[in-house]
Design an enzyme around this catalytic site. Structure first.
Site, PDB file in Angstrom:
ATOM      1  N   THR A  59       5.512  -4.127  -0.429  1.00  0.00           N
ATOM      2  CA  THR A  59       6.785  -4.375  -1.100  1.00  0.00           C
ATOM      3  C   THR A  59       7.339  -5.740  -0.710  1.00  0.00           C
ATOM      4  O   THR A  59       7.084  -6.240   0.385  1.00  0.00           O
ATOM      5  CB  THR A  59       7.834  -3.296  -0.732  1.00  0.00           C
ATOM      6  OG1 THR A  59       8.024  -3.285   0.688  1.00  0.00           O
ATOM      7  CG2 THR A  59       7.400  -1.937  -1.223  1.00  0.00           C
ATOM      8  N   ASN A  70      10.692  -7.469   0.167  1.00  0.00           N
ATOM      9  CA  ASN A  70      12.045  -7.137   0.617  1.00  0.00           C
ATOM     10  C   ASN A  70      12.975  -8.299   0.273  1.00  0.00           C
ATOM     11  O   ASN A  70      12.741  -9.430   0.699  1.00  0.00           O
ATOM     12  CB  ASN A  70      12.049  -6.900   2.128  1.00  0.00           C
ATOM     13  CG  ASN A  70      11.157  -5.744   2.521  1.00  0.00           C
ATOM     14  OD1 ASN A  70      11.572  -4.602   2.507  1.00  0.00           O
ATOM     15  ND2 ASN A  70       9.900  -6.049   2.839  1.00  0.00           N
ATOM     16  N   GLU A  73      13.797  -3.149  -2.194  1.00  0.00           N
ATOM     17  CA  GLU A  73      12.378  -3.355  -1.936  1.00  0.00           C
ATOM     18  C   GLU A  73      11.622  -3.163  -3.240  1.00  0.00           C
ATOM     19  O   GLU A  73      11.734  -2.122  -3.881  1.00  0.00           O
ATOM     20  CB  GLU A  73      11.864  -2.382  -0.874  1.00  0.00           C
ATOM     21  CG  GLU A  73      12.540  -2.552   0.484  1.00  0.00           C
ATOM     22  CD  GLU A  73      11.964  -1.620   1.536  1.00  0.00           C
ATOM     23  OE1 GLU A  73      10.899  -1.031   1.265  1.00  0.00           O
ATOM     24  OE2 GLU A  73      12.573  -1.489   2.603  1.00  0.00           O
TER      25      GLU A  73
END
Length: 327
Positions: free
Chosen positions: A209, A211, A256
């Site tokens: 992911t 962020n 995210e």
């Protein structure tokens, strides 16, 4: 669109202008109609089309402790304004001194002396000057006195309700991002720099992911969403989680984003997340395996949502940099 920040920056440059003025938070369909009408009138009369707006938002100065989260920050607002054709944006620094000006003082100082205004187009509910005294009737009287025309745009309605920044804000905060699209003419978006997180996405869960360091003020209700993730000029399918990651006991709000079909190091890069549809609430899972299974289902649902023709996205690059910004 040329952006200027003070009247001095454009003094003696404009021979005549058609002006629309407002806060334009969100640059929604109502604002777009207003700007397009201003541009049409300007072209018909061989005038310069000018949008006048403010930074900071007047509410932030007048009642700083009670302001709602704004839909668009100044940078994005300028990008959006530029897409609807005005030749000039006068971005005024709003202060308490400005708030004390009567409608006539404001009009004379900024719109007549500064922009040589010949015509003014306002929204149906716009008020200008101290005590919000500058309504349509007041401005019309000033126009008769000082030689400019005033017109007012009727409310723009979608689904039998007036398009407004408040309506959009309420829908976003309730998580109804799909319903926001017709009001904005685009999907609601936030922008953030990719920063280092807890390194759980790829290593622990198998779903890397990005962020995002949050810079916007308005965020959809916590949960999981299908998104378009814009990285520079490219757009990727994605799924984003907004919330506090309850499975891991986090307290801070985070965004995210898992970008489908993307690989590479994008730390320090800005991503725009265009929110298409809410998939589910954020929830706490009993195990990592349960969480991984749910994420896999979220990704598949995201693909299905984004494959719908009505979920297509067209990313428009800003053109306000085509003219020099005068600082």
């Amino acid at each position: 669109m040329i952006v200027v920040r003070t009247i001095k920056d454009i003094a003696d440059v404009i021979a005549g202008s058609c002006v629309t003025i407002g806060n334009f938070d969100g640059v929604h369909k109502g604002h777009q109609k207003l700007i397009e009408l201003c541009c049409e009138r300007a072209k018909a009369r061989d005038l310069i089309s000018v949008v006048v707006t403010f930074d900071p938002h007047p509410l932030r100065v007048l009642r700083s402790d009670k302001t709602p989260p704004f839909i668009t920050l100044t940078e994005q607002k300028l990008e959006l304004l530029s897409q609807f054709g005005p030749q000039v944006c006068l971005l005024l620094n709003f202060t308490m001194d400005m708030a004390k000006l009567s409608p006539e003082e404001f009009v004379k100082t900024y719109l007549l002396n500064g922009l040589n205004m010949k015509e003014m187009i306002i929204g149906y509910d716009y008020h200008l000057g101290k005590g919000r005294a500058g309504n349509f009737e007041t401005l019309t009287a000033l126009g008769e006195k000082h030689g400019f025309a005033v017109d007012r745009l009727d409310p723009v309605t979608i689904d039998s309700a007036v398009v407004s920044s408040t309506r959009i804000r309420d829908l976003v905060q309730a998580g109804h991002v799909w319903a926001v699209r017709p009001l904005l003419g685009r999907f609601y978006q936030v922008k953030g720099e990719v920063v280092h997180g807890m390194n759980r996405g790829g290593k622990l869960l198998g779903f890397p992911t990005a962020n995002l360091k949050l810079v916007d003020e308005l965020f959809p209700k916590p949960g999981v969403y299908a998104i378009w993730a814009q990285v520079d000029n490219k757009v990727y399918e994605g799924v984003a989680n907004i919330g506090k990651n309850p499975t891991f006991g986090n307290d801070a709000l985070s965004v995210e984003a898992h970008l489908l079909g993307f690989s590479g190091d994008i730390y320090g890069t800005d991503i725009r997340a265009h929110f298409v549809q809410r998939i589910r609430d954020e929830k706490k899972f009993n195990s990592l395996d349960e969480l991984k299974d749910r994420i896999a289902k979220d990704v598949e649902l995201g693909r299905q949502i984004l494959a719908q023709p009505e979920a297509a996205i067209k990313v428009t690059r800003p053109d306000f940099d085509k003219g020099p910004e005068v600082k």
